[in-house]
Write a protein that holds these residues in place. Structure first.
Motif, short mmCIF file in Angstrom:
data_model
loop_
_atom_site.label_atom_id
_atom_site.label_comp_id
_atom_site.label_asym_id
_atom_site.label_seq_id
_atom_site.Cartn_x
_atom_site.Cartn_y
_atom_site.Cartn_z
N UNK A 157 58.32 36.97 55.56
CA UNK A 157 56.89 37.12 55.89
C UNK A 157 55.99 36.67 54.74
N UNK A 172 56.79 34.38 52.43
CA UNK A 172 56.88 32.92 52.34
C UNK A 172 55.93 32.28 53.35
N UNK A 173 55.91 32.86 54.54
CA UNK A 173 55.01 32.34 55.57
C UNK A 173 53.56 32.41 55.09
N UNK A 174 53.19 33.54 54.52
CA UNK A 174 51.83 33.68 54.01
C UNK A 174 51.53 32.67 52.92
N UNK A 226 52.82 29.69 52.48
CA UNK A 226 52.63 28.35 53.07
C UNK A 226 51.24 28.26 53.71
N UNK A 227 50.84 29.31 54.42
CA UNK A 227 49.51 29.30 55.03
C UNK A 227 48.42 29.27 53.97
#
Lengths: 426, 641
Positions: A214, A216-218, A220-221
């Motif tokens: 979660x 890592x996703x943030x 990237x965003x």
């Protein structure tokens, strides 16, 4: 130095939304200035001739041989002669080196593309990272707001970040067009408004301690958002260049891409691949190489002559030559024997690669083929030697080992590479 | 027992202990280990089978270990008495026809031994979302959620899993996974040489029919025929390049047996006893296999491959019954077909049982003895009078009950599908001489039960889903929970595959029903391609999942035309239906969106953000569209947790 300062100023203007990375950047910039070294990204530009260029007609002509073809060699500012249809490039050859004894063993487009992008032949169990992903991994400045591996009009077949993961995947852009998906489909105000709800969901989930994904996703965003608001997006806009500069690079996609590549190098992007297709000339090769303009734009050689020569000249003039490596190559070379259709077929056994910059010497000719261009007679250069030289020129130790997911150690310089770079070039 | 594996795990903690995450109990366990460690390390090559003979009943048990054992036994008796399991949503129970409580027992034993905090059971909503993604490859629709939450019985999770397994989407999801494994796309593949679509459709059918896995695998290895009529042939067609069959061999051992042989095509395996002749002996089973292409002209007058037929010449009719290969020293040698454990055609046809991996006749041979074996091969075959098809002999051997890898490989792969991590470091790398399974006994027992139940895939999935471990929350307890990976003390968050993302987006938006495209399958393929360009293909993700999104993907999800259109209220879409519903309150519509996207209702900060957003919106439609956008871009949507 001037370039570095401009780079710095661009960051200053974007500082508002990125307090922490900004302060870190200033610190490292100060530290570098004190130690007397400007922080300069060492970059590489790969000019990829998709389809396999007939290097026997371009860099290693064989006048007097039955394989010689229609073109005549001309003198250059370097020690080797090249094709008469590259007059502008001939003036820049003192900066560039020709390897005339390159051998790559893969005669299939996909396999040759893979081999000459990764340094490894395709294997069923591991996808090797292409050189762009590796250079991006090792040479991307921390503060870089745009991806460190940019692909300009280059095909995707067989070129991937492999096991290094999507962080290093090529960011695909077409020169002259806006960067895809950086403009919100709704108004800025509405975007900001919906992003608030997004933020509540996103951070709520991160706080629940469910491991790294979660977060890592943030991250990237966060990077994507930063890019959307970044002044570096301007770097992608080649219309900002003076008209005479645009004209110098040529009014065709390859020239535009070369110009964009230079702008990206100035902005600290460590790897740019510029693609030029249409080299798979199984018939009518001489017309295809140097004939009149067709719907695909000027002839291949005209495009190469414009874009490549402008890029070298420009990088030299801007003081970027020592920190920028350029390499020109393709899937493989083409058969010395001219076939029944007046074309040449696939030939990986002995062909030429051109490279320069990055602290390498210039004007050298490495190795030689025989009088008919069918065999190497001097200084054979293997794939691993080329890759070792390329990595060395951008400051990456060629014997650096990556570990594949199944635990196999892989040297950057290729399958049997022992890091033997081409001594003559350094 | 698995002392060796535990020690391996615990040795990873040295750093954690050094930096002050020190757990005194851990250090005690660690200190008690060295002898057991040494024992298991002496025979690293036995790999998957080694655990059976591992050290048991160590004489020097510490006081703490004894305490743990007592506690463990007490827990086990409690479990046997059938205490219903508890979640935040109340109690539930499983009444599977098979007794697989040993899964819970084995894991419970490990957990109490390791002394690691185990995560709690996840909520029912989390279970619903996870099981749907794992079994049918997408999030549940609103109707499917409502069916689940209406079921107040203690068996609701079991009922859900049964419903999912009965869904046609189960086969599609399994076919997505297995097609990508067996016929990936990439630089090695000439798409003209294989019919991937036919293969996918065949797998989908077989998984939905629940054809026993040994029969499916048998078909893939032995099939003969035309690529559309007998789609199983496409596996071999995809990897066969002219006479070169080395890739067929390495793909089948890697994916069907989880044994990696590819390095031994050119050199002896660096970490185990596998030599080149093992590879080439296996590869020789494909020598009689031939393909016949049928070319046709397209409208432009260019030739294309219209169809390929895979045939095989019987062994007796082959001019040469073996294959040549080159040793590293340049010597050319010869081998007839021999199975991995050294059995010849003759041995196999006479029904000789599988040899223990460690007792191969050639294990530890000197070079000259090995050479002798290679120079004097056993070429005899039993005279049955019938034609011998080598691939049939191979397929029968691979899928036989006594094969040491076949059943374990599938169980381990299924486990990986449901947990994001298998019993071994890389899901497809048994017996590599380096990594041992974390729980060999459990893996072994599951594999035995899989065989006993006729390789029933749906049944094995029921076992896995009924375990305590599968229902654990992805919320981790303790700072270093991830160090216990492979012991399943918590559920791992898994990234969605491009197919899962597409099908989930459609379950939420129903854009596929609104689309006026004439060809929904083509549209789906185009969309998945767009995602694939920004995602990595997960075919090589064999260890712990990593988030493989890129900046390009984030930009595409936020700003692309594709997503913008899919999140609009065009007729036919979920959003259109919600907007048009005048009975329902806006709040309830938002709850519906959250329920489908995340299987939960909005909470805390989200409610605040929602009311601000609603105030700023010009219409309900715009508001709901923004909610939809925020949802599909969130980590909670994009991840399987």
């Amino acid at each position: 130095m001037a370039i570095t300062r401009r780079h710095f100023v661009k960051h200053m203007t974007a500082a508002g939304s990125m307090a922490l990375p900004m302060s870190q950047w200033i610190q490292s910039a100060h530290a570098a200035r004190e130690s007397g070294k400007a922080p300069k990204t060492r970059s590489m530009i790969l000019l990829w001739m998709s389809g396999g260029p007939a290097t026997i007609d371009i860099w290693d002509l064989k006048p007097g041989s039955k394989n010689g073809g229609e073109f005549k060699p001309i003198q250059t500012t370097g020690s080797g002669q090249i094709c008469e249809h590259l007059p502008q490039l001939a003036k820049q050859m003192k900066h560039l080196n020709i390897i005339r004894s390159y051998s790559s063993r893969e005669a299939d487009h996909a396999r040759g593309t893979y081999l000459n992008h990764t340094g490894f032949p395709p294997l069923p169990t591991v996808v090797h990272p292409a050189i762009g992903a590796c250079v991006a991994k090792f040479n991307s400045p921390e503060s870089l707001e745009i991806p460190g591996n940019v692909s300009l009009g280059a095909g995707g077949q067989g070129v991937s970040p492999g096991f290094l993961g999507m962080t290093y995947a090529p960011f695909r852009v077409n020169a002259g067009r806006p960067v895809p998906n950086t403009i919100t489909p709704v108004s800025d105000v509405r975007h900001a408004s919906r992003a608030e709800l997004w933020n509540a969901i996103e951070t709520g989930f991160v706080k629940q301690r469910r491991g790294g994904l979660p977060e890592d996703h943030s991250a990237i965003y966060g990077k994507a958002h930063k890019l959307m608001g970044s002044t570096l997006l301007d770097a992608f806009d080649i219309s900002k260049e003076p008209e005479n500069m645009q004209a110098r690079y040529g009014d065709h996609q390859f020239g535009k891409s070369c110009l964009l590549a230079r702008r990206l190098v100035e902005n600290g992007v460590p790897f740019i691949e510029v693609g030029l297709g249409g080299w798979d000339m199984h018939n009518g090769i001489f017309e295809a190489l140097a004939g009149a303009p067709m719907n695909g734009g000027p002839s291949r050689l005209k495009q190469v002559d414009d874009g490549f020569s402008a890029l070298v000249e420009d990088l030299v003039q801007r003081g970027l030559w020592e920190t920028t490596t350029i390499v020109w190559m393709g899937d493989f070379g083409r058969t010395p024997k001219i076939n029944i259709d007046g074309g040449r077929d696939h030939w990986p056994r002995c062909w030429s690669v051109v490279l320069g910059g990055g602290g390498m010497k210039g004007g050298e000719v490495v190795g030689a083929t025989d009088k008919d261009g069918v065999a190497i007679v001097d200084e054979p250069v293997e794939v691993s030697n080329l890759f070792a030289s390329l990595y060395k020129s951008v400051g990456i130790e060629p014997t650096t080992e990556l570990r594949s997911p199944n635990g196999r150690p892989l040297r950057l310089s290729g399958l049997f590479g022992d890091g033997q770079y081409i001594k003559q070039l350094f | 027992m698995t002392i060796g594996s535990r020690e391996r795990l615990l040795s990873g903690y040295r750093l954690a202990i050094a930096v002050g995450l020190c757990v005194p109990a851990l250090m005690l366990v660690f200190a008690a280990g060295p002898t057991a460690h040494g024992q298991s390390m002496k025979k690293p090559n036995k790999g998957a089978m080694a655990g059976k003979k591992g050290a048991t009943g160590s004489g020097s048990m510490s006081a703490l270990d004894r305490l743990r054992q007592l506690r463990k036994e007490r827990e086990r008796t409690e479990r046997r008495s059938g205490t219903p399991k508890k979640t935040g949503d109340g109690q539930y129970s499983w009444a599977t026809p098979d007794d697989v409580t040993y899964i819970d027992e084995a894991l419970g034993e490990e957990w109490s031994y390791l002394g690691f905090p185990v995560s709690q059971q996840c909520t029912d909503g989390e279970f619903l979302r996870r099981a749907s993604l794992d079994i049918i490859g997408r999030i549940p629709t609103l109707e499917e959620s409502e069916t689940f939450f209406r079921d107040k019985s203690a068996k609701r999770r079991e009922n859900l899993v049964n419903r999912l397994l009965a869904s046609e989407d189960f086969g599609k999801n399994m076919a997505n996974i297995w097609t990508k494994l067996l016929i990936p796309s990439g630089p090695d593949f000439d798409d003209e040489e294989t019919n991937r679509e036919a293969f996918h459709a065949w797998l989908e059918r077989e998984f939905n029919r629940n054809t026993p896995w040994d029969k499916v695998a048998y078909e893939m290895i032995s099939a003969r025929g035309e690529w559309q009529e007998n789609p199983a042939v496409n596996f071999i067609l995809a990897h066969k390049q002219g006479d070169r069959t080395a890739d067929v061999t390495s793909y089948f051992t890697r994916n069907i047996l989880s044994v990696q042989t590819q390095c031994t095509e050119c050199h002896a395996h660096p970490w185990n006893e596998w030599k080149q002749h093992h590879f080439h002996g296996l590869n020789a089973f494909f020598i009689g296999t031939k393909e016949f292409e049928k070319e046709e002209l397209d409208e432009r007058g260019d030739t294309y491959t219209a169809s390929i037929t895979l045939e095989e010449i019987p062994y007796q009719e082959l001019a040469d019954g073996g294959t040549y290969f080159m040793l590293r020293n340049g010597m050319q040698v010869y081998t007839p077909p021999r199975y991995l454990d050294g059995r010849s055609i003759n041995d196999l046809m006479l029904g000789e049982k599988a040899r223990e991996p460690g007792s191969r006749e050639d294990a530890g041979l000197t070079f000259s003895a090995e050479l002798d074996l290679l120079l004097n091969p056993d070429m005899s075959v039993p005279d049955t009078g019938d034609p011998i098809y080598l691939r049939e002999v191979l397929a029968k051997t691979v899928t036989s009950d006594d094969d040491p890898y076949f059943a374990q490989s599938m169980i381990n792969r299924l486990w990986y599908q449901f947990f994001g991590h298998s019993f071994i470091k890389n899901v497809d790398d048994f017996d590599n001489g380096q990594d041992e399974p974390t729980m060999p006994d459990l893996l072994d027992r599951l594999a035995e039960d899989f065989k006993k139940n006729d390789y029933d895939v749906k049944r094995a999935i029921r076992w896995i889903c009924s375990s305590d471990a599968y229902g654990l929350s992805t919320k981790q307890r303790g700072r270093d929970a991830e160090a216990a990976i492979g012991f399943f003390t918590f559920q791992l968050v898994k990234p969605m595959s491009p197919e899962q993302l597409y099908d989930s987006l459609m379950a939420l938006t129903r854009y596929d029903r609104a689309s006026r495209s004439m060809d929904p399958a083509r549209e789906r393929a185009m969309f998945i391609n767009a995602i694939m360009r920004t995602f990595t293909s997960d075919q090589l993700a064999t260890t712990t999942p990593a988030f493989e999104g890129s900046i390009s993907q984030a930009l595409m999800m936020m700003n692309s035309r594709l997503i913008h259109q899919a999140t609009r209220a065009t007729p036919g879409t979920f959003l259109h239906e919600l907007v048009g519903n005048t009975e329902k309150k806006t709040d309830d519509k938002v709850e519906d969106l959250f329920m489908v996207a995340l299987c939960r209702r909005p909470m805390g900060q989200e409610r605040k953000a929602l009311s601000v957003l609603q105030r700023n919106s010009r219409s309900e439609e715009e508001f709901l569209q923004d909610v939809m956008w925020a949802l599909v871009n969130s980590n909670e949507f994009l991840l399987n947790h």
